[in-house]
Design a protein around this motif. Structure first.
Motif, PDB file in Angstrom:
ATOM      1  N   SER A   1       0.811  -1.212   0.000  1.00 38.62           N
ATOM      2  CA  SER A   1       0.000   0.000   0.000  1.00 38.62           C
ATOM      3  C   SER A   1       0.847   1.266   0.000  1.00 38.62           C
ATOM      4  O   SER A   1       0.430   2.299  -0.515  1.00 38.62           O
TER       5      SER A   1
ATOM      6  N   LYS B   1      -9.080   5.139  -0.291  1.00 38.30           N
ATOM      7  CA  LYS B   1      -9.622   3.963  -0.972  1.00 38.30           C
ATOM      8  C   LYS B   1      -8.586   2.841  -1.037  1.00 38.30           C
ATOM      9  O   LYS B   1      -8.928   1.692  -1.258  1.00 38.30           O
TER      10      LYS B   1
ATOM     11  N   ASP C   1      -6.369   0.047   0.241  1.00 39.93           N
ATOM     12  CA  ASP C   1      -6.446  -0.866   1.376  1.00 39.93           C
ATOM     13  C   ASP C   1      -5.247  -0.666   2.301  1.00 39.93           C
ATOM     14  O   ASP C   1      -4.101  -0.673   1.861  1.00 39.93           O
TER      15      ASP C   1
END
Length: 110
Positions: A31, A97, A99
């Motif tokens: 991420s 948005k 994760d």
């Protein structure tokens, strides 16, 4: 005759710049890369620069804190809070948005 690599002159603004900071908490290494890619690829005529100003990896919590600074400036008008807020809201909506990405202290109901 100009070469193909000729760089066109870009005027520097005489108007004041404005900046905003966002700090992200990221719990997945994957991420972090997605966040970085989204922010560095984010295009807006008023954003002159985006860069990391703070980075802390907390190995015991498997969490990374990353602070980004966004610098805004226009060549033809002064930046207002409304303009900057609209752009920042779009950035926030898109980043949370991802994760595993949160913005500490932000109500995530954007």
């Amino acid at each position: 005759k100009h070469s193909q690599s000729y760089t066109q002159f870009i005027a520097t603004s005489e108007l004041p710049s404005s900046f905003r900071d966002l700090s992200f908490s990221v719990i997945e290494q994957r991420s972090i890369k997605l966040l970085e890619q989204l922010l560095l690829d984010y295009k807006n005529d008023y954003i002159k620069e985006i860069f990391i100003f703070d980075y802390y990896a907390n190995k015991s919590k498997n969490e990374t804190k990353v602070g980004y600074r966004f610098i805004f400036q226009s060549v033809d008008k002064t930046m207002t809070d409304d303009i900057v807020d609209q752009i920042m809201n779009d950035i926030i909506i898109n980043t949370i948005k991802i994760d595993g990405v949160t913005i500490p202290g932000l109500n995530h109901e954007h």
